[in-house]
Design a protein around this motif. Structure first.
Motif, PDB file in Angstrom:
ATOM      1  N   ASN A   3       0.830  -1.216   0.000  1.00 42.10           N
ATOM      2  CA  ASN A   3       0.000   0.000   0.000  1.00 42.10           C
ATOM      3  C   ASN A   3       0.858   1.257   0.000  1.00 42.10           C
ATOM      4  O   ASN A   3       0.503   2.259  -0.636  1.00 42.10           O
ATOM      5  CB  ASN A   3      -0.964   0.003   1.188  1.00 42.10           C
ATOM      6  N   ALA A   4       1.996   1.214   0.689  1.00 42.96           N
ATOM      7  CA  ALA A   4       2.903   2.368   0.709  1.00 42.96           C
ATOM      8  C   ALA A   4       3.524   2.584  -0.673  1.00 42.96           C
ATOM      9  O   ALA A   4       3.736   3.731  -1.083  1.00 42.96           O
ATOM     10  CB  ALA A   4       3.985   2.174   1.769  1.00 42.96           C
ATOM     11  N   VAL A   5       3.800   1.506  -1.407  1.00 47.53           N
ATOM     12  CA  VAL A   5       4.339   1.631  -2.759  1.00 47.53           C
ATOM     13  C   VAL A   5       3.268   2.188  -3.709  1.00 47.53           C
ATOM     14  O   VAL A   5       3.561   3.029  -4.558  1.00 47.53           O
ATOM     15  CB  VAL A   5       4.898   0.285  -3.274  1.00 47.53           C
ATOM     16  N   ILE A   6       2.043   1.760  -3.543  1.00 45.17           N
ATOM     17  CA  ILE A   6       0.951   2.298  -4.360  1.00 45.17           C
ATOM     18  C   ILE A   6       0.811   3.799  -4.128  1.00 45.17           C
ATOM     19  O   ILE A   6       0.677   4.582  -5.078  1.00 45.17           O
ATOM     20  CB  ILE A   6      -0.371   1.545  -4.071  1.00 45.17           C
ATOM     21  N   ALA A   7       0.905   4.239  -2.873  1.00 49.04           N
ATOM     22  CA  ALA A   7       0.845   5.669  -2.562  1.00 49.04           C
ATOM     23  C   ALA A   7       2.051   6.404  -3.152  1.00 49.04           C
ATOM     24  O   ALA A   7       1.914   7.525  -3.673  1.00 49.04           O
ATOM     25  CB  ALA A   7       0.784   5.876  -1.047  1.00 49.04           C
ATOM     26  N   PHE A   8       3.223   5.794  -3.103  1.00 54.50           N
ATOM     27  CA  PHE A   8       4.440   6.361  -3.704  1.00 54.50           C
ATOM     28  C   PHE A   8       4.232   6.554  -5.203  1.00 54.50           C
ATOM     29  O   PHE A   8       4.535   7.618  -5.751  1.00 54.50           O
ATOM     30  CB  PHE A   8       5.607   5.408  -3.422  1.00 54.50           C
ATOM     31  N   ASN A   9       3.687   5.546  -5.865  1.00 56.29           N
ATOM     32  CA  ASN A   9       3.439   5.646  -7.299  1.00 56.29           C
ATOM     33  C   ASN A   9       2.416   6.738  -7.627  1.00 56.29           C
ATOM     34  O   ASN A   9       2.550   7.430  -8.639  1.00 56.29           O
ATOM     35  CB  ASN A   9       2.975   4.298  -7.857  1.00 56.29           C
ATOM     36  N   GLN A  10       1.433   6.905  -6.786  1.00 55.26           N
ATOM     37  CA  GLN A  10       0.457   7.979  -7.001  1.00 55.26           C
ATOM     38  C   GLN A  10       1.132   9.347  -6.922  1.00 55.26           C
ATOM     39  O   GLN A  10       0.841  10.242  -7.726  1.00 55.26           O
ATOM     40  CB  GLN A  10      -0.682   7.881  -5.979  1.00 55.26           C
ATOM     41  N   ARG A  11       2.046   9.515  -5.971  1.00 56.74           N
ATOM     42  CA  ARG A  11       2.779  10.781  -5.862  1.00 56.74           C
ATOM     43  C   ARG A  11       3.666  10.994  -7.084  1.00 56.74           C
ATOM     44  O   ARG A  11       3.775  12.113  -7.597  1.00 56.74           O
ATOM     45  CB  ARG A  11       3.621  10.803  -4.582  1.00 56.74           C
ATOM     46  N   LEU A  12       4.293   9.916  -7.563  1.00 54.70           N
ATOM     47  CA  LEU A  12       5.133  10.041  -8.758  1.00 54.70           C
ATOM     48  C   LEU A  12       4.312  10.442  -9.976  1.00 54.70           C
ATOM     49  O   LEU A  12       4.710  11.319 -10.745  1.00 54.70           O
ATOM     50  CB  LEU A  12       5.855   8.720  -9.043  1.00 54.70           C
ATOM     51  N   ARG A  13       3.174   9.801 -10.161  1.00 58.34           N
ATOM     52  CA  ARG A  13       2.317  10.120 -11.303  1.00 58.34           C
ATOM     53  C   ARG A  13       1.831  11.561 -11.258  1.00 58.34           C
ATOM     54  O   ARG A  13       1.703  12.220 -12.293  1.00 58.34           O
ATOM     55  CB  ARG A  13       1.133   9.155 -11.359  1.00 58.34           C
ATOM     56  N   ALA A  14       1.552  12.057 -10.057  1.00 57.43           N
ATOM     57  CA  ALA A  14       1.074  13.433  -9.911  1.00 57.43           C
ATOM     58  C   ALA A  14       2.183  14.451 -10.189  1.00 57.43           C
ATOM     59  O   ALA A  14       1.907  15.587 -10.563  1.00 57.43           O
ATOM     60  CB  ALA A  14       0.521  13.645  -8.502  1.00 57.43           C
ATOM     61  N   ALA A  15       3.439  14.023 -10.038  1.00 59.25           N
ATOM     62  CA  ALA A  15       4.566  14.952 -10.162  1.00 59.25           C
ATOM     63  C   ALA A  15       5.236  14.940 -11.535  1.00 59.25           C
ATOM     64  O   ALA A  15       6.130  15.741 -11.779  1.00 59.25           O
ATOM     65  CB  ALA A  15       5.604  14.623  -9.087  1.00 59.25           C
ATOM     66  N   THR A  16       4.829  14.034 -12.420  1.00 56.32           N
ATOM     67  CA  THR A  16       5.495  13.936 -13.716  1.00 56.32           C
ATOM     68  C   THR A  16       4.485  13.703 -14.831  1.00 56.32           C
ATOM     69  O   THR A  16       3.375  13.233 -14.579  1.00 56.32           O
ATOM     70  CB  THR A  16       6.544  12.802 -13.714  1.00 56.32           C
ATOM     71  N   SER A  17       4.903  13.995 -16.024  1.00 57.54           N
ATOM     72  CA  SER A  17       4.034  13.729 -17.176  1.00 57.54           C
ATOM     73  C   SER A  17       4.265  12.335 -17.748  1.00 57.54           C
ATOM     74  O   SER A  17       3.580  11.918 -18.668  1.00 57.54           O
ATOM     75  CB  SER A  17       4.279  14.780 -18.259  1.00 57.54           C
ATOM     76  N   ASN A  18       5.244  11.610 -17.208  1.00 56.04           N
ATOM     77  CA  ASN A  18       5.550  10.254 -17.670  1.00 56.04           C
ATOM     78  C   ASN A  18       4.848   9.227 -16.776  1.00 56.04           C
ATOM     79  O   ASN A  18       5.296   8.962 -15.663  1.00 56.04           O
ATOM     80  CB  ASN A  18       7.060  10.022 -17.663  1.00 56.04           C
ATOM     81  N   PRO A  19       3.755   8.620 -17.241  1.00 53.17           N
ATOM     82  CA  PRO A  19       3.015   7.675 -16.401  1.00 53.17           C
ATOM     83  C   PRO A  19       3.763   6.372 -16.137  1.00 53.17           C
ATOM     84  O   PRO A  19       3.365   5.601 -15.261  1.00 53.17           O
ATOM     85  CB  PRO A  19       1.739   7.420 -17.204  1.00 53.17           C
ATOM     86  N   ASP A  20       4.847   6.120 -16.882  1.00 53.53           N
ATOM     87  CA  ASP A  20       5.620   4.891 -16.679  1.00 53.53           C
ATOM     88  C   ASP A  20       6.680   5.031 -15.599  1.00 53.53           C
ATOM     89  O   ASP A  20       7.365   4.062 -15.272  1.00 53.53           O
ATOM     90  CB  ASP A  20       6.291   4.473 -17.990  1.00 53.53           C
ATOM     91  N   LEU A  21       6.849   6.207 -15.043  1.00 58.57           N
ATOM     92  CA  LEU A  21       7.855   6.448 -14.026  1.00 58.57           C
ATOM     93  C   LEU A  21       7.305   6.057 -12.650  1.00 58.57           C
ATOM     94  O   LEU A  21       6.994   6.894 -11.807  1.00 58.57           O
ATOM     95  CB  LEU A  21       8.286   7.914 -14.023  1.00 58.57           C
ATOM     96  N   VAL A  22       7.162   4.748 -12.453  1.00 61.02           N
ATOM     97  CA  VAL A  22       6.631   4.198 -11.208  1.00 61.02           C
ATOM     98  C   VAL A  22       7.430   2.960 -10.829  1.00 61.02           C
ATOM     99  O   VAL A  22       8.216   2.450 -11.619  1.00 61.02           O
ATOM    100  CB  VAL A  22       5.130   3.842 -11.327  1.00 61.02           C
TER     101      VAL A  22
END
Length: 76
Positions: free
Chosen positions: A14-33
């Protein structure tokens, strides 16, 4: 508050899923997770195998701040 490095375990999913959500919100590259499954789909750790992938997380108070994957293999 210190940052620790730990192997990625089921309890961290769940913490990794939240990390990925923050990454997606901060970049235009959806694959950067990072991988959302704690067990590698490709080259998971198996008894007796010298070839495997392992995932590690950088955690601060249970929050994922970074992550990396290592591939172990014998060359010689």
């Amino acid at each position: 508050m210190s940052i620790i490095i730990q192997p990625y375990r089921e309890e961290h999913q769940n913490a990794v899923i939240a990390f990925n959500q923050r990454l997606r919100a901060a970049t235009s590259n959806p694959d950067l997770v990072f991988y959302e499954r704690f067990t590698p789909a490709w080259l998971p750790k198996a008894d007796g195998s010298l070839l495997r992938n392992e995932y590690f997380l950088s955690l601060e108070d249970g929050t994922v701040r970074g992550a990396y994957a290592l591939k172990y293999e014998r060359f010689f």
